[in-house]
Design a protein around this motif. Structure first.
Motif, PDB file in Angstrom:
ATOM      1  N   SER A 209       0.990   7.034  -0.620  1.00 58.48           N
ATOM      2  CA  SER A 209       0.002   5.980  -0.413  1.00 58.48           C
ATOM      3  C   SER A 209      -1.393   6.580  -0.581  1.00 58.48           C
TER       4      SER A 209
ATOM      5  N   GLU B 269       0.817  -1.225   0.000  1.00 59.42           N
ATOM      6  CA  GLU B 269       0.000   0.000   0.000  1.00 59.42           C
ATOM      7  C   GLU B 269       0.851   1.276   0.000  1.00 59.42           C
ATOM      8  N   LEU B 270       2.139   1.125   0.161  1.00 60.70           N
ATOM      9  CA  LEU B 270       3.018   2.289   0.307  1.00 60.70           C
ATOM     10  C   LEU B 270       4.119   2.252  -0.756  1.00 60.70           C
TER      11      LEU B 270
ATOM     12  N   TYR C 296       1.452   1.945   9.081  1.00 59.34           N
ATOM     13  CA  TYR C 296       2.297   0.874   8.540  1.00 59.34           C
ATOM     14  C   TYR C 296       3.631   0.828   9.285  1.00 59.34           C
TER      15      TYR C 296
ATOM     16  N   VAL D 228      -0.433   7.169   7.409  1.00 56.92           N
ATOM     17  CA  VAL D 228      -1.029   7.771   6.209  1.00 56.92           C
ATOM     18  C   VAL D 228      -2.396   8.305   6.626  1.00 56.92           C
TER      19      VAL D 228
END
Lengths: 127, 295
Positions: free
Chosen positions: B265, B231-232, B271, B293
Motif C-alpha cells: 500500500s 488502498e491495499l 485497515y 500501513v
C-alpha cells in the motif's frame, strides 16, 4: 527418533551428572533407617547424602506428582515427551544436585521404588 | 479402565529396538559403583518373582484429547521382576495408534527394552483420535523374564547396557490391558485466525504470515483469501487467488500453521481487512485482520 532420544539422553545425563558415580551400595539411606543425622558429613559425603530438608519418603510424593503431571499431557513430538519424563521436579529449597540425590535413592532402593509405584497409581488416578 | 489379562507366548524375536538411547531419571542414570567389581547381589530384586513377576502398567488414566487430535502419550511401567526384550503393541477401537520411528511396528520402553524389578520407564504411543465416538486402546506387552537376578540390577545404566540375545534368558510371556482415551469436543469455530494485526511500510511490498489454529477435525485443503480495501493490494503465492498453508494442505486439531500473503500500500493508515478461511467441502469462516500501513 533415535537421534532425538540420544539428545534427550545426553541432556539428562548432563543434568544428572552431579548425582552420578556414587556407589549405590554405600549411599542408600533407604537401607539405613538409622541414619545418624548428628554427624556432619564431609564435603565429599555431602554430595551423596540426601538433603535434610526433605526425606526420600517425602520426595516420593513430590516425584509421583511430577510424573503424573508429565503423564497427564499430550505431546506434539516424542522428544518433548521424553525430556519431560526425564526431568526432575523443582523442589523449593533444594538444589538440583540435592534433588538428584533423592531421585537416585528412590531409583536404587527397593522400598522407595515400590512406594513410588504405589504413589503413581494413586496420584495419577486422582489427577 | 485397566483390565490385565496375561497369556503365554513363544519366545520373542531378537530383533528389538535398534538405537534405544533415551534416558529416564529412574532407570537410565549411570550409577557406576566406585569399585570396578560389581556387587554380587541386587538388593532390589526378589528372586522369588523370577518365574512369576510381570510388568505393571502404572498408567490408569490417559490424558484427555480433543476429537480429531493427533499427539503422543506416555504409558508408565514398572515390573515385578527383571524383564528384557520388551515389546509393546496397541490397537484402537477407533482412530489409530503409531509408534516411534526407530521401532516401527511396536514401541518399547523409552530408555531400554529391559527393566529392573521395581524401576520405571515409559512407552511412547502416537494417538490419532477419531472425529466422532469413543476410543479404547488394547495394549499388549510381550517380554522375557530374566531367570538370573544378577543380569540386571536396579542401578545399572540402561542408557548403555544391553540385555539382549544370550543375556536375555528366561521364559517369555505377555500381558494385555485396555485403556480408555478420554475424548472431548472442541467448542467454538473449527478454525481461528491467530494473527490479528500486521504492519507494513508504505510503498514496500511485504510478505506476512497469517497463523491459523485448528480446533476441530475435517480441516482439509485450508485456504486463505483477503478482501482488501482499494488502498491495499494483496498478492498470493504463485499469483493465485488464495494462500494455502505452509506445512501442508490440512490443519490438524490443536495444531497451528501459517499462510503467507504479500501486502502493498502507498497510503498509510489502519485497515480492517476481512480474511476468508475455507476448507474441506464448503467449510468457511471470515475473520478480521488489522493491517497498519506505516510511513
Amino acid at each position: 527418533m533415535p537421534g532425538n532420544r540420544r539428545a534427550a539422553a545426553a541432556l539428562l545425563l548432563v543434568v544428572l551428572a552431579a548425582g552420578c558415580g556414587a556407589d549405590p551400595e554405600g549411599t542408600d539411606p533407604g537401607r539405613d533407617s538409622g541414619a545418624d543425622t548428628s554427624v556432619s558429613p564431609s564435603a565429599s559425603q555431602e554430595q551423596a547424602t540426601s538433603p535434610a530438608s526433605m526425606t526420600p519418603q517425602e520426595f516420593v510424593t513430590v516425584l509421583a506428582d511430577h510424573l503424573c503431571q508429565v503423564q497427564g499431557k499430550v505431546y506434539e513430538d516424542p522428544t518433548a515427551m521424553g525430556e519431560a519424563f526425564a526431568s526432575l521436579p523443582e523442589v523449593e529449597g533444594l538444589s538440583e544436585a540435592e534433588t538428584q540425590v533423592l531421585a537416585d535413592e528412590v531409583r536404587t532402593d527397593a522400598d522407595l521404588s515400590r512406594a513410588l509405584n504405589e504413589a503413581l497409581l494413586t496420584s495419577c488416578a486422582d489427577a | 479402565m485397566l483390565q490385565p489379562g496375561p497369556a503365554s507366548l513363544p519366545r520373542l524375536s531378537r530383533k528389538i529396538v535398534a538405537g534405544v538411547a533415551g534416558a529416564l531419571l529412574l532407570t537410565g542414570l549411570a550409577m557406576a559403583p566406585a569399585s570396578s567389581t560389581p556387587p554380587d547381589r541386587d538388593l532390589g530384586d526378589d528372586p522369588r518373582n523370577n518365574a512369576t513377576g510381570e510388568p505393571v502398567l502404572l498408567t490408569r488414566l490417559l490424558p484427555p484429547m480433543v476429537r480429531g487430535q493427533i499427539g503422543w502419550v506416555g504409558l508408565m511401567w514398572s515390573t515385578e521382576t527383571d524383564i528384557c526384550e520388551v515389546r509393546v503393541t496397541s490397537s484402537a477401537t477407533a482412530g489409530t495408534v503409531g509408534y516411534p520411528t526407530n521401532t516401527g511396528d511396536h514401541s518399547s520402553f523409552y530408555v531400554n527394552d529391559a527393566l529392573a524389578e521395581g524401576n520405571l520407564d515409559f512407552t511412547a504411543l502416537k494417538l490419532a483420535t477419531p472425529a466422532t465416538g469413543g476410543m479404547q486402546l488394547g495394549v499388549e506387552v510381550r517380554y522375557t523374564r530374566l531367570a538370573d537376578s544378577l543380569v540386571l540390577r536396579k542401578f545399572d545404566d540402561l542408557v548403555t547396557k544391553s540385555v539382549r540375545d544370550a543375556d536375555c534368558a528366561g521364559a517369555t510371556a505377555s500381558k494385555s490391558y485396555t485403556l480408555t482415551v478420554p475424548l472431548i469436543d472442541a467448542i467454538g469455530p473449527a478454525v481461528s485466525l491467530d494473527t490479528d494485526q500486521v504492519s507494513v511500510a508504505a510503498g514496500k511490498p511485504t510478505w506476512v504470515d497469517l497463523e491459523l489454529d485448528g480446533r476441530k477435525p475435517g480441516l482439509t485443503n485450508v485456504r486463505v483469501a483477503l478482501t482488501p480495501p482499494r488502498e491495499l493490494a494483496v498478492v498470493y503465492p504463485g499469483d493465485g487467488t488464495s494462500s494455502g498453508l505452509t506445512k501442508g494442505t490440512d490443519l490438524g486439531v490443536l495444531s497451528s500453521d501459517r499462510a503467507g500473503v504479500r501486502l502493498e500500500s502507498s497510503v498509510p493508515g489502519t485497515y480492517r481487512v476481512p480474511v476468508r478461511i475455507t476448507w474441506g467441502n464448503g467449510g468457511q469462516l471470515t475473520e478480521t485482520l488489522t493491517v497498519r500501513v506505516t510511513k
